[in-house]
Design a protein around this motif. Structure first.
Motif, PDB file in Angstrom:
ATOM      1  N   ALA A   1      18.295 -17.055  -8.819  1.00 56.45           N
ATOM      2  CA  ALA A   1      19.678 -16.754  -9.205  1.00 56.45           C
ATOM      3  C   ALA A   1      20.088 -15.432  -8.578  1.00 56.45           C
ATOM      4  N   PRO A   2      21.169 -15.401  -7.798  1.00 55.76           N
ATOM      5  CA  PRO A   2      21.568 -14.146  -7.121  1.00 55.76           C
ATOM      6  C   PRO A   2      21.764 -12.996  -8.096  1.00 55.76           C
ATOM      7  N   GLU A   3      22.207 -13.288  -9.322  1.00 55.87           N
ATOM      8  CA  GLU A   3      22.473 -12.225 -10.301  1.00 55.87           C
ATOM      9  C   GLU A   3      21.210 -11.447 -10.672  1.00 55.87           C
ATOM     10  N   ALA A   4      20.038 -12.043 -10.412  1.00 54.84           N
ATOM     11  CA  ALA A   4      18.785 -11.408 -10.824  1.00 54.84           C
ATOM     12  C   ALA A   4      18.171 -10.517  -9.748  1.00 54.84           C
ATOM     13  N   LEU A   5      18.724 -10.528  -8.540  1.00 59.31           N
ATOM     14  CA  LEU A   5      18.076  -9.828  -7.431  1.00 59.31           C
ATOM     15  C   LEU A   5      17.974  -8.321  -7.646  1.00 59.31           C
ATOM     16  N   ALA A   6      18.943  -7.745  -8.334  1.00 58.68           N
ATOM     17  CA  ALA A   6      18.945  -6.284  -8.518  1.00 58.68           C
ATOM     18  C   ALA A   6      18.185  -5.841  -9.763  1.00 58.68           C
ATOM     19  N   VAL A   7      17.601  -6.760 -10.513  1.00 54.02           N
ATOM     20  CA  VAL A   7      16.886  -6.406 -11.745  1.00 54.02           C
ATOM     21  C   VAL A   7      15.659  -5.563 -11.415  1.00 54.02           C
TER      22      VAL A   7
ATOM     23  N   LEU B   1       0.800  -1.223   0.000  1.00 48.17           N
ATOM     24  CA  LEU B   1       0.000   0.000   0.000  1.00 48.17           C
ATOM     25  C   LEU B   1       0.833   1.273   0.000  1.00 48.17           C
ATOM     26  N   ARG B   2       2.132   1.139  -0.066  1.00 41.31           N
ATOM     27  CA  ARG B   2       2.978   2.341  -0.002  1.00 41.31           C
ATOM     28  C   ARG B   2       2.832   3.166  -1.281  1.00 41.31           C
ATOM     29  N   ARG B   3       3.163   4.435  -1.197  1.00 36.04           N
ATOM     30  CA  ARG B   3       3.203   5.307  -2.372  1.00 36.04           C
ATOM     31  C   ARG B   3       4.582   5.163  -2.983  1.00 36.04           C
ATOM     32  N   ALA B   4       4.733   4.133  -3.797  1.00 34.36           N
ATOM     33  CA  ALA B   4       6.050   3.772  -4.310  1.00 34.36           C
ATOM     34  C   ALA B   4       6.246   4.315  -5.716  1.00 34.36           C
ATOM     35  N   HIS B   5       7.513   4.225  -6.177  1.00 35.58           N
ATOM     36  CA  HIS B   5       7.788   4.476  -7.578  1.00 35.58           C
ATOM     37  C   HIS B   5       7.136   3.363  -8.397  1.00 35.58           C
ATOM     38  N   ASP B   6       7.112   3.542  -9.699  1.00 37.90           N
ATOM     39  CA  ASP B   6       6.515   2.531 -10.551  1.00 37.90           C
ATOM     40  C   ASP B   6       7.325   1.235 -10.535  1.00 37.90           C
ATOM     41  N   PHE B   7       8.591   1.323 -10.184  1.00 37.63           N
ATOM     42  CA  PHE B   7       9.468   0.167 -10.245  1.00 37.63           C
ATOM     43  C   PHE B   7      10.150  -0.089  -8.910  1.00 37.63           C
ATOM     44  N   THR B   8      10.468  -1.347  -8.723  1.00 37.38           N
ATOM     45  CA  THR B   8      11.240  -1.759  -7.563  1.00 37.38           C
ATOM     46  C   THR B   8      12.253  -2.784  -8.052  1.00 37.38           C
ATOM     47  N   THR B   9      12.836  -3.579  -7.171  1.00 36.74           N
ATOM     48  CA  THR B   9      13.764  -4.622  -7.587  1.00 36.74           C
ATOM     49  C   THR B   9      13.162  -5.992  -7.310  1.00 36.74           C
ATOM     50  N   LEU B  10      13.696  -6.995  -7.962  1.00 41.19           N
ATOM     51  CA  LEU B  10      13.243  -8.354  -7.695  1.00 41.19           C
ATOM     52  C   LEU B  10      13.474  -8.728  -6.231  1.00 41.19           C
ATOM     53  N   ALA B  11      14.552  -8.206  -5.635  1.00 42.50           N
ATOM     54  CA  ALA B  11      14.800  -8.497  -4.221  1.00 42.50           C
ATOM     55  C   ALA B  11      13.657  -7.991  -3.348  1.00 42.50           C
ATOM     56  N   ASP B  12      13.180  -6.763  -3.609  1.00 40.71           N
ATOM     57  CA  ASP B  12      12.061  -6.221  -2.832  1.00 40.71           C
ATOM     58  C   ASP B  12      10.770  -7.002  -3.078  1.00 40.71           C
ATOM     59  N   GLU B  13      10.533  -7.368  -4.346  1.00 39.94           N
ATOM     60  CA  GLU B  13       9.339  -8.153  -4.646  1.00 39.94           C
ATOM     61  C   GLU B  13       9.377  -9.502  -3.933  1.00 39.94           C
ATOM     62  N   LEU B  14      10.556 -10.099  -3.863  1.00 41.55           N
ATOM     63  CA  LEU B  14      10.683 -11.398  -3.187  1.00 41.55           C
ATOM     64  C   LEU B  14      10.442 -11.277  -1.690  1.00 41.55           C
ATOM     65  N   ARG B  15      10.864 -10.162  -1.103  1.00 44.42           N
ATOM     66  CA  ARG B  15      10.581  -9.958   0.331  1.00 44.42           C
ATOM     67  C   ARG B  15       9.076  -9.860   0.574  1.00 44.42           C
ATOM     68  N   CYS B  16       8.380  -9.187  -0.340  1.00 46.22           N
ATOM     69  CA  CYS B  16       6.914  -9.103  -0.231  1.00 46.22           C
ATOM     70  C   CYS B  16       6.293 -10.494  -0.362  1.00 46.22           C
ATOM     71  N   VAL B  17       6.774 -11.271  -1.323  1.00 47.46           N
ATOM     72  CA  VAL B  17       6.265 -12.633  -1.517  1.00 47.46           C
ATOM     73  C   VAL B  17       6.531 -13.491  -0.287  1.00 47.46           C
ATOM     74  N   ASP B  18       7.707 -13.335   0.309  1.00 51.58           N
ATOM     75  CA  ASP B  18       8.049 -14.133   1.500  1.00 51.58           C
ATOM     76  C   ASP B  18       7.084 -13.832   2.655  1.00 51.58           C
ATOM     77  N   ARG B  19       6.751 -12.549   2.861  1.00 55.60           N
ATOM     78  CA  ARG B  19       5.802 -12.193   3.924  1.00 55.60           C
ATOM     79  C   ARG B  19       4.426 -12.811   3.621  1.00 55.60           C
ATOM     80  N   TYR B  20       4.017 -12.732   2.386  1.00 56.82           N
ATOM     81  CA  TYR B  20       2.733 -13.310   1.993  1.00 56.82           C
ATOM     82  C   TYR B  20       2.716 -14.819   2.260  1.00 56.82           C
ATOM     83  N   LEU B  21       3.785 -15.511   1.872  1.00 57.00           N
ATOM     84  CA  LEU B  21       3.833 -16.958   2.037  1.00 57.00           C
ATOM     85  C   LEU B  21       3.892 -17.363   3.507  1.00 57.00           C
TER      86      LEU B  21
END
Length: 397
Positions: free
Chosen positions: A274-280, A236-256
């Motif tokens: 893959a660790p290389e993808a976390l900053a995408v 629900l935050r007022r975020a930018h249009d984009f974030t990183t895969l690392a942030d999205e994964l943290r959200c998914v982890d809380r949901y799970l």
């Protein structure tokens, strides 16, 4: 080339030809090369004015563009107005500035270029060299939203045509600004719709689960409450249009975590990243709706138990993501309809999140980057997407 792009090209071509005529005398000191010099100067000045105009017609953007437009027109003064009055003025002669709103009134009302001379233009300044003004309307989507007015010592047919063509070019830039704004508003509305879909679908069950632990395991209830707070804060935050895969994964982890507390051993989750993808960089809230959909369908068989697999792979210039469940699956035609139209009567809400993510991916990266849904009855469902590692998305972080 798109229709709007072709129209702007034609306007610029005509504008260039007319401006060459008006500016020819300035470049006669360069024998044999005045056309090249004038062409470069015209395109350069237009490029300088364009960024301000692409932000829409406001007092601030008008001030940023008006001096470049005056250079382009090579006139004594230039005014930009909207329907409410003067936005910006550029020129050494200030005596007509206060009456600019009167000079443009007819063009605003009629939507046609106007020439202002004589008593309608008269001022109190002795020896004023301004003898006429050409006013051309600025239109966006068929609506007159303002005017471009050029003041000079002489009003000729060439000046009238030049101001008219420059106004058409300015209108084209303002059309693009309106299109950008509409797309941005649509994207924001889609994100708001996605957040609204998450709230009623998930909040009740999560809070009910937390309440069930309050007496039997208070520490676990506290941990889940923190997870719930983190999840909702992110969603629900007022975020930018984009974030990183690392942030999205943290959200998914809380949901799970909340879903595991609800379903216990009935929900099995496998995550491989893959660790290389976390900053995408990725669009905000692009993963959680896919995982939520997989949890829902993955538990719809085998007595209410199932497995969800999330895999993120490094694929050179792209990151490849798949979310898979071993649930009931669906007919391929049904899967296509979920992306085309979202959910319909009897389908539930699962398609809202999928369709929302699919539309946003295609808007941002192009038609080749939408979701792919593979499914068949009794074979589970796999949703795949891919995102470029380096794109304009990264500039929004």
């Amino acid at each position: 080339m798109s229709t709007s792009g072709w129209a702007l090209f034609c306007v610029m071509f005509v504008l260039l030809g007319i401006t060459l005529l008006r500016r020819r005398a300035v470049f006669l000191r360069h024998p044999g090369g005045w056309q090249d010099e004038a062409t470069f100067a015209t395109l350069h000045v237009a490029a300088m004015a364009a960024p301000s105009l692409r932000a829409g017609l406001t007092a601030e953007t008008a001030r940023g563009a008006v001096r470049h437009l005056r250079t382009l027109l090579a006139t004594g003064a230039v005014a930009l107005t909207d329907s409410g009055g003067l936005l910006a003025w550029d020129g050494a002669v200030e005596c007509h500035r206060d009456r600019a709103a009167e000079h443009v009134r007819t063009a605003l009302a009629s939507g046609r270029p106007q020439v202002v001379t004589g008593e309608a233009l008269a001022c109190d300044r002795p020896g004023c060299e301004i003898r006429g003004a050409v006013v051309a309307p600025l239109e966006v989507d068929g609506r007159v939203i303002g005017t471009l007015a050029a003041y000079d010592a002489e009003v000729s047919a060439v000046l009238v045509r030049t101001v008219t063509e420059v106004a058409r070019w300015v209108s084209g830039q303002l059309e693009l600004a309106e299109l950008d704004s509409s797309r941005r508003r649509a994207s924001e509305a889609e994100v708001r719709a996605l957040r609204a879909q998450i709230s009623p679908h998930f909040v009740y069950n999560a809070l009910t689960t937390i309440a069930s632990f309050v007496r039997t395991d208070p520490e676990r209830a506290r941990e889940l409450l923190v997870d719930f707070a983190d999840f909702t804060r992110y969603a629900l935050r007022r975020a930018h249009d984009f974030t990183t895969l690392a942030d999205e994964l943290r959200c998914v982890d809380r949901y799970l975590e909340l879903e595991r507390a609800r379903f216990g051993d009935r929900l099995r989750v496998t995550v491989r990243v893959a660790p290389e993808a976390l900053a995408v960089p990725v669009p905000f809230l692009c993963l959680q709706p896919l995982v939520e959909n997989a949890v829902k369908h993955g538990l719809a068989r085998n007595g209410g138990s199932g497995e969800v697999r999330l895999v993120i792979e490094d694929a050179g210039p792209e990151a490849h993501i798949s979310v898979e469940d071993d649930g009931l699956g669906m007919e391929p035609e049904y899967a296509r309809l979920l992306l085309d139209d979202g959910p319909r009567e009897g389908r539930g809400e699962g398609g809202i999140g999928l369709a929302n993510v699919d539309v946003r991916l295609r808007q941002i990266y192009g038609e080749a980057y939408g979701l792919t849904v593979d499914s068949a009855p009794g074979s589970g469902t796999r949703v795949r997407l891919r995102v470029p590692k380096h794109s304009r998305a990264g500039s929004s972080l």
